[in-house]
Design an enzyme around this catalytic site. Structure first.
Site, PDB file in Angstrom:
ATOM      1  CG  ASP A 206      34.915  21.509  -3.035  1.00  0.00           C
ATOM      2  OD1 ASP A 206      35.614  22.492  -3.314  1.00  0.00           O
ATOM      3  OD2 ASP A 206      35.124  20.772  -2.053  1.00  0.00           O
TER       4      ASP A 206
ATOM      5  CG  ASP B 153      27.993  19.477  -6.523  1.00  0.00           C
ATOM      6  OD1 ASP B 153      28.026  19.156  -5.313  1.00  0.00           O
ATOM      7  OD2 ASP B 153      28.901  19.218  -7.317  1.00  0.00           O
TER       8      ASP B 153
ATOM      9  CG  ASP C  87      28.520  20.782  -1.560  1.00  0.00           C
ATOM     10  OD1 ASP C  87      29.282  20.324  -0.694  1.00  0.00           O
ATOM     11  OD2 ASP C  87      28.717  20.658  -2.785  1.00  0.00           O
TER      12      ASP C  87
END
Length: 235
Positions: A23, A191, A21
């Site tokens: 961001d 995240d 991922d």
């Protein structure tokens, strides 16, 4: 060797490819979001939004982010009409946000400590790697270039690359196809619960970083195969 390190080592020994991922996982982009969103709100003649409000809204794609921001700001002005006004403002807001984000993309963001070292180690281990984000592809590619991360990934996919976004499993399954890897041997590193839910549904193992956004919620309660404080722990 601690139990968690043993588990990670065992997981990586069964891994052929890694999907990462963007961001909140590789780059802290909250400053970019804050700057672009408030420039957009200024264009629309609306009040600014506080930076701490934005974190819980990030992760489900730019359309969701803009609607959440507009609804939050407009609700303070007229709660009963907020949803209606959000849709009325959206086309102009989208055009303004895209313009401003592309202008400042990467200028108010920073690569998290350990990301470069972790990606280098994974690449050196011969693992195929792709970046998969809900961020629009036109934002994601320039950001990876600006931060010196583009060279680690053979594939980059954004929130507009497929018909659906994470937490739907489709983006992960399509990314596995592009990497030529089986989902069960493709590690998702993210995240948030979006990443974990998508990985579980796609049949991919998933490891989450402890420092990301996760919609403003503690990440420890998310169903994942492991947690790392730095990508260097995947080395």
């Amino acid at each position: 060797m601690p139990d968690h390190a043993t588990a990670l080592s065992s997981l990586l020994s069964r891994t052929d490819a890694v999907i990462v991922d963007l961001d909140g996982t590789m780059v802290d982009t909250m400053g970019d979001f804050n700057e672009a969103l408030n420039r957009m709100l200024h264009d629309l003649g609306l009040p600014a939004i506080e930076a701490e409000r934005i974190e819980s809204m990030v992760g489900k794609g730019s359309e969701h982010l803009l609607r959440s921001v507009l609804n939050h700001v407009l609700a303070h002005m007229d709660k009963a009409q907020a949803a209606i006004k959000t849709e009325a403002f959206f086309p102009q807001a989208w055009a303004s946000y895209q313009r401003h984000y592309l202008e400042i993309n990467g200028s108010y963001s920073a690569v998290y400590p350990g990301v470069v070292e972790g990606l280098t180690a994974l690449q050196s281990a011969g693992l195929r790697m792709a970046c998969l984000t809900n961020k629009p592809l036109s934002f994601a590619r320039p950001l990876l270039q600006a931060k010196g991360l583009a060279g680690y990934f053979s594939q980059v996919f954004g929130g507009d690359s497929f018909e659906r976004k994470k937490p739907d499993p489709l983006p992960l399954l399509k990314t596995c196809e592009a990497l030529g890897s089986l989902p069960a041997r493709t590690l998702m590193v993210g995240d948030s619960s979006n990443d974990a839910q998508a990985a579980r549904a796609a049949g991919c193992p998933v490891v989450l970083v402890t420092y990301g956004y996760n919609h403003g919620q503690p990440v420890g309660g998310v169903d994942a195969d492991g947690f790392v404080d730095s990508l260097t722990q995947l080395a």
